[in-house]
Design a protein around this motif. Structure first.
Motif: not given
Length: 292
Positions: A67-93
């Protein structure tokens, strides 16, 4: 004559048998090694699609889930500002890699092609910097950036990473493989050093430059110690030190499936990048390490 032909056939057959056995053993060992290397990635992805309840109910770890679920991936972007971390990393890189390519290209060209007093001594002293432990460099950089009031800024993150002695050495060795006759012919035609660099040396050394770019991107994306040391503002967190924030203030230490989902999301860009450019990486490294 027939006996000799028969003996020759037996010898050839035995040689083919030995070759087949050797190839079979080699492939078995390679498959075994591939399983060992790839198993952590499989386990990471498998855990990321398990629900929190299903994961904690396993007394014996299961190698698959029904019974695989993708809920964990949704939580990865809602529990913390993972999108902001990605944007910062892209700019830095992107900024760090772009600036570093310019710096090391000019430095490698100077050491490989230009003649100036004390060049060999300067290059030896330059290479000696590789002998200094990274920990000492980090301490020096931290003090410098702090004194310049550049903590919790992109400038503070980027500046200490815009050069590399090893990459300058690698590119210099590649530049030196280009025949001197091309340089002298260009000078006779009135070509400037900068134009020669841009129109001749860089196109010829493109595989090595692509390799360096990819390796630098991976280095920046995985950077942990320096960003963790120089930033304590969440607005400047990268994905690497953002993982610690996810673990402590996002999902908690017990929600392993959600943590694995965040790690998969963070690792995926580098995996895709390497799969796309793996041949260029191998070609660039082999070219940079071969003389003649």
């Amino acid at each position: 004559m027939e006996e000799k032909m028969a003996d020759y056939g037996k010898i050839e057959k035995a040689a083919k048998t030995r070759k087949t056995v050797f190839s079979t053993i080699t492939y078995i060992l390679l498959i075994f090694w591939a399983v060992i290397v790839l198993f952590p990635f499989y386990w990471m992805i498998l855990t990321s699609v398990k629900s929190y309840g299903a994961y904690n109910s396993e007394y014996i770890p299961a190698f698959f889930t029904r019974s695989p679920t993708l809920q964990n991936y949704a939580d990865a972007f809602t529990a913390v500002p993972l999108g902001r971390y990605f944007a910062n990393t892209v700019i830095f890189t992107i900024v760090t890699t772009a600036v570093m390519i310019v710096v090391i290209t000019l430095a490698a060209f100077a050491f490989a092609r230009l003649d100036f007093r004390g060049k060999n001594i300067a290059f030896i002293l330059f290479l000696s910097l590789m002998m200094i432990p990274n920990e000492l460099v980090i301490i020096t950089n931290f003090v410098t950036i702090t004194n310049l009031n550049m903590r919790n800024t992109f400038s503070g993150l980027i500046l200490p990473s815009v050069t590399s002695v090893f990459y300058i050495y690698l590119l210099k060795e590649n530049f030196e493989q280009i025949p001197d006759s091309l340089y002298y012919a260009a000078k006779v035609d009135g070509t400037s050093d900068l134009k020669y660099l841009l129109r001749v040396m860089i196109p010829i050394s493109k595989p090595t430059l692509i390799t360096i770019t990819i390796l630098k991107v991976i280095e920046c994306w995985n950077s942990y110690v320096w960003p963790r040391l120089i930033t304590d503002d969440e607005n400047y967190f990268l994905v690497s030190n953002g993982i610690q924030e996810i673990r402590e203030n996002g999902f908690g230490r017990e929600n392993i499936p959600a943590m694995m989902a965040a790690v998969v999301v963070i690792s995926l860009p580098l995996i895709i990048l390497f799969l796309i450019f793996r041949k260029k990486v191998m070609a660039g490294v082999s070219r940079g390490g071969t003389k003649g």
